[in-house]
Motif scaffolding. Sequence first.
Motif, PDB file in Angstrom:
ATOM      1  N   PHE A 180      11.797  63.755  54.248  1.00  0.00           N
ATOM      2  CA  PHE A 180      10.710  63.502  55.193  1.00  0.00           C
ATOM      3  C   PHE A 180      11.068  63.958  56.608  1.00  0.00           C
ATOM      4  O   PHE A 180      10.265  64.617  57.288  1.00  0.00           O
ATOM      5  CB  PHE A 180      10.330  62.016  55.197  1.00  0.00           C
ATOM      6  CG  PHE A 180       9.200  61.702  56.124  1.00  0.00           C
ATOM      7  CD1 PHE A 180       7.910  62.111  55.826  1.00  0.00           C
ATOM      8  CD2 PHE A 180       9.415  61.012  57.307  1.00  0.00           C
ATOM      9  CE1 PHE A 180       6.859  61.836  56.683  1.00  0.00           C
ATOM     10  CE2 PHE A 180       8.375  60.734  58.169  1.00  0.00           C
ATOM     11  CZ  PHE A 180       7.090  61.145  57.863  1.00  0.00           C
ATOM     12  N   VAL A 181      12.276  63.653  57.057  1.00  0.00           N
ATOM     13  CA  VAL A 181      12.696  64.069  58.399  1.00  0.00           C
ATOM     14  C   VAL A 181      12.785  65.592  58.476  1.00  0.00           C
ATOM     15  O   VAL A 181      12.423  66.193  59.497  1.00  0.00           O
ATOM     16  CB  VAL A 181      14.023  63.386  58.798  1.00  0.00           C
ATOM     17  CG1 VAL A 181      14.615  64.005  60.047  1.00  0.00           C
ATOM     18  CG2 VAL A 181      13.805  61.884  59.001  1.00  0.00           C
ATOM     19  N   SER A 182      13.236  66.243  57.408  1.00  0.00           N
ATOM     20  CA  SER A 182      13.260  67.707  57.381  1.00  0.00           C
ATOM     21  C   SER A 182      11.852  68.266  57.557  1.00  0.00           C
ATOM     22  O   SER A 182      11.642  69.224  58.310  1.00  0.00           O
ATOM     23  CB  SER A 182      13.858  68.215  56.074  1.00  0.00           C
ATOM     24  OG  SER A 182      15.188  67.831  55.942  1.00  0.00           O
ATOM     25  N   PHE A 183      10.890  67.663  56.874  1.00  0.00           N
ATOM     26  CA  PHE A 183       9.493  68.080  57.006  1.00  0.00           C
ATOM     27  C   PHE A 183       9.027  67.944  58.451  1.00  0.00           C
ATOM     28  O   PHE A 183       8.450  68.877  59.022  1.00  0.00           O
ATOM     29  CB  PHE A 183       8.622  67.233  56.070  1.00  0.00           C
ATOM     30  CG  PHE A 183       7.143  67.286  56.368  1.00  0.00           C
ATOM     31  CD1 PHE A 183       6.420  68.447  56.187  1.00  0.00           C
ATOM     32  CD2 PHE A 183       6.473  66.165  56.833  1.00  0.00           C
ATOM     33  CE1 PHE A 183       5.058  68.505  56.455  1.00  0.00           C
ATOM     34  CE2 PHE A 183       5.122  66.192  57.101  1.00  0.00           C
ATOM     35  CZ  PHE A 183       4.416  67.372  56.921  1.00  0.00           C
ATOM     36  N   VAL A 184       9.292  66.798  59.063  1.00  0.00           N
ATOM     37  CA  VAL A 184       8.854  66.565  60.446  1.00  0.00           C
ATOM     38  C   VAL A 184       9.518  67.552  61.398  1.00  0.00           C
ATOM     39  O   VAL A 184       8.851  68.150  62.264  1.00  0.00           O
ATOM     40  CB  VAL A 184       9.148  65.104  60.873  1.00  0.00           C
ATOM     41  CG1 VAL A 184       8.901  64.906  62.356  1.00  0.00           C
ATOM     42  CG2 VAL A 184       8.300  64.128  60.045  1.00  0.00           C
ATOM     43  N   LEU A 185      10.811  67.769  61.269  1.00  0.00           N
ATOM     44  CA  LEU A 185      11.526  68.696  62.156  1.00  0.00           C
ATOM     45  C   LEU A 185      11.016  70.127  61.997  1.00  0.00           C
ATOM     46  O   LEU A 185      10.851  70.851  62.990  1.00  0.00           O
ATOM     47  CB  LEU A 185      13.027  68.632  61.901  1.00  0.00           C
ATOM     48  CG  LEU A 185      13.711  67.332  62.313  1.00  0.00           C
ATOM     49  CD1 LEU A 185      15.187  67.343  61.905  1.00  0.00           C
ATOM     50  CD2 LEU A 185      13.574  67.086  63.824  1.00  0.00           C
ATOM     51  N   LEU A 186      10.762  70.529  60.768  1.00  0.00           N
ATOM     52  CA  LEU A 186      10.234  71.880  60.549  1.00  0.00           C
ATOM     53  C   LEU A 186       8.830  72.017  61.128  1.00  0.00           C
ATOM     54  O   LEU A 186       8.460  73.085  61.641  1.00  0.00           O
ATOM     55  CB  LEU A 186      10.252  72.219  59.062  1.00  0.00           C
ATOM     56  CG  LEU A 186      11.641  72.521  58.497  1.00  0.00           C
ATOM     57  CD1 LEU A 186      11.614  72.544  56.974  1.00  0.00           C
ATOM     58  CD2 LEU A 186      12.189  73.832  59.060  1.00  0.00           C
ATOM     59  N   GLU A 187       8.040  70.945  61.091  1.00  0.00           N
ATOM     60  CA  GLU A 187       6.707  71.001  61.709  1.00  0.00           C
ATOM     61  C   GLU A 187       6.813  71.141  63.224  1.00  0.00           C
ATOM     62  O   GLU A 187       6.050  71.893  63.838  1.00  0.00           O
ATOM     63  CB  GLU A 187       5.899  69.754  61.341  1.00  0.00           C
ATOM     64  CG  GLU A 187       5.402  69.751  59.911  1.00  0.00           C
ATOM     65  CD  GLU A 187       4.546  70.955  59.585  1.00  0.00           C
ATOM     66  OE1 GLU A 187       3.572  71.228  60.324  1.00  0.00           O
ATOM     67  OE2 GLU A 187       4.843  71.634  58.591  1.00  0.00           O
TER      68      GLU A 187
END
Length: 197
Positions: free
Chosen positions: A19-26
């Motif tokens: 989830f944090v990877s998703f947020v950071l990539l966004e």
Amino acid sequence: MTPLPYSNPAARIAFYAVFVSFVLLEWRVRFRSRRNRDGTPTDQGSLYVVIASVVVGLLGGFALAVKAPGASIAQARWAFFVAGLALMITGVVIRQWAVITLGRFFTVDVRVHSGQTVVERGPYRWVRHPSYTGMILTFVGLGLALGNWASLAVLVVVPTAGLVVRIHYEERALGDGLGEPYRRYAATHARLLPGVW
């Protein structure tokens, strides 16, 4: 029933890593997009609709995972959790692939750049808006990983509704800006899901 990411340490680490990877990539996508200001924005506020729908979907999904225990997925919890993580990762990969494929033409606001052409390679071979397909898959996975049918429904329906509004404005801008080549492409490629829509 408490969701696995809230009750099991291993599930918590795996879930929040994805989830944090998703947020950071966004955030990376937004930052990169801000540096690209060629063309005139024509999204007519649809970016705010998308942001609001994603935020409401996320807040609602996380809240319902705890506040609606009657909607918990009781059977095969670990199988749903693992499937959810796999869908989250797949969705993130598809979205990032779409962003990389468009390169300098990808922006978070709707705009057509000078010299922009129709892209039909990468994930654009199958659908017109693969970055949105990736987002929806990520939210489906998130709902499954939280192990709650109510969370899943909110995480899929609310952001998807915002993306459908956005697609309306984006397609009009691309049709006006790219003309007949885009209309031909649109006639043979689904928006989000091949053979469906």
